[in-house]
Design a protein around this motif. Structure first.
Motif, short mmCIF file in Angstrom:
data_model
loop_
_atom_site.label_atom_id
_atom_site.label_comp_id
_atom_site.label_asym_id
_atom_site.label_seq_id
_atom_site.Cartn_x
_atom_site.Cartn_y
_atom_site.Cartn_z
N ALA A 65 -4.02 -7.97 5.00
CA ALA A 65 -5.28 -7.72 4.30
C ALA A 65 -6.06 -9.02 4.20
CB ALA A 65 -5.01 -7.16 2.91
N VAL A 119 0.99 -4.38 4.39
CA VAL A 119 0.03 -4.50 5.48
C VAL A 119 -0.70 -5.83 5.37
CG1 VAL A 119 -0.30 -1.98 5.49
CG2 VAL A 119 -1.91 -3.43 4.24
N ASP A 153 -12.73 2.16 3.43
CA ASP A 153 -11.78 1.66 2.43
C ASP A 153 -12.62 1.10 1.29
OD1 ASP A 153 -9.54 2.36 3.89
OD2 ASP A 153 -9.08 0.30 4.52
N ARG A 213 0.09 -5.13 10.76
CA ARG A 213 1.29 -5.53 10.03
C ARG A 213 1.84 -6.82 10.62
NH1 ARG A 213 3.07 -0.89 7.14
NH2 ARG A 213 2.24 1.03 7.99
N TYR A 231 -7.10 -3.87 10.28
CA TYR A 231 -6.74 -2.90 11.30
C TYR A 231 -6.87 -3.49 12.71
CZ TYR A 231 -7.40 0.44 7.50
OH TYR A 231 -7.30 1.11 6.30
N ILE A 272 -3.12 0.25 11.13
CA ILE A 272 -2.90 -0.82 10.15
C ILE A 272 -2.30 -2.02 10.87
CG2 ILE A 272 -1.44 -1.50 8.21
CD1 ILE A 272 -1.56 1.46 7.29
N THR A 307 0.86 -1.18 0.00
CA THR A 307 0.00 0.00 0.00
C THR A 307 0.90 1.24 0.00
OG1 THR A 307 -0.07 0.32 2.40
CG2 THR A 307 -1.65 -1.26 1.46
N THR A 317 -7.42 -3.80 3.57
CA THR A 317 -6.53 -3.64 4.71
C THR A 317 -7.21 -4.04 6.01
OG1 THR A 317 -5.39 -1.85 3.57
CG2 THR A 317 -5.15 -1.92 5.97
N VAL A 346 -5.90 2.52 2.68
CA VAL A 346 -5.47 2.54 4.08
C VAL A 346 -6.05 3.78 4.79
CG1 VAL A 346 -3.39 1.13 3.83
CG2 VAL A 346 -3.27 3.58 3.37
#
Length: 129
Positions: free
Chosen positions: A41, A39, A109, A128, A49, A126, A34, A47, A115
Motif C-alpha cells: 500500500a 498487501v 478504493d 504483494r 495493484y 493486489i 486487509t 492498496t 481491496v
C-alpha cells in the motif's frame, strides 16, 4: 507484521492533479492488513495493484485507464531500491514498480485497506511482497 519500504528518501505521489498531489505525498510503500491478507500500500494505506497487460518495466495503462488506475508516480530524482524499481512512462514521468511490475491505486478504493480493485476485469491484482 507491517513493514515500510523507504525508497532512497524519495517522495512518492499518485498521478493526480497538482492541487491534490500533496494529499498523496509519501515517503514509503508499506504493507497493510486487509480482508485479503497483507498487501502493498502507499503510506496512506491505499492498496497497490498490478495490471496483467503490463510487462516488466513497461506500463500499458494510459488515458482512461490511468484515470481509473492512477499510477504510483515517483518524485523527480527518486532512486530504485531492492525490489522496488522505476518505470519510465510515455510522458517521461517515472512510476514505481515492484519486481518490475508497475504499481497503481484504484479510484474506487475509498479508505485504507480497501481491496475492491482485486480481480477487476480479470486483469487487476493486489500487489504483494
Amino acid at each position: 507484521m507491517t513493514r515500510a519500504y523507504f525508497l532512497m528518501g524519495a517522495m512518492l505521489a499518485l498521478a493526480v492533479p497538482a492541487a491534490a498531489a500533496e494529499d498523496y505525498a509519501s515517503g514509503a510503500i508499506t504493507e497493510v492488513k486487509t480482508a485479503k491478507g497483507e498487501v502493498l500500500a502507499n503510506d496512506k494505506g491505499m492498496t497497490l495493484y498490478t495490471f496483467d497487460k503490463d510487462k516488466k518495466g513497461v506500463s500499458a495503462c494510459y488515458d482512461s485507464c490511468a484515470k481509473k488506475w492512477p499510477p504510483l508516480v515517483a518524485a523527480k530524482g527518486a532512486q530504485a531500491s531492492a525490489e522496488f524499481t522505476l518505470v519510465k512512462r510515455q510522458d517521461g514521468t517515472m512510476q514505481w514498480a515492484h519486481e518490475g511490475m508497475p504499481l497503481y491505486v484504484w479510484q474506487n478504493d475509498k479508505k485504507p485497506g480497501d481491496v475492491t480493485g482485486d480481480g477487476v476485469g480479470g486483469v487487476w491484482h493486489i500487489a504483494r511482497d
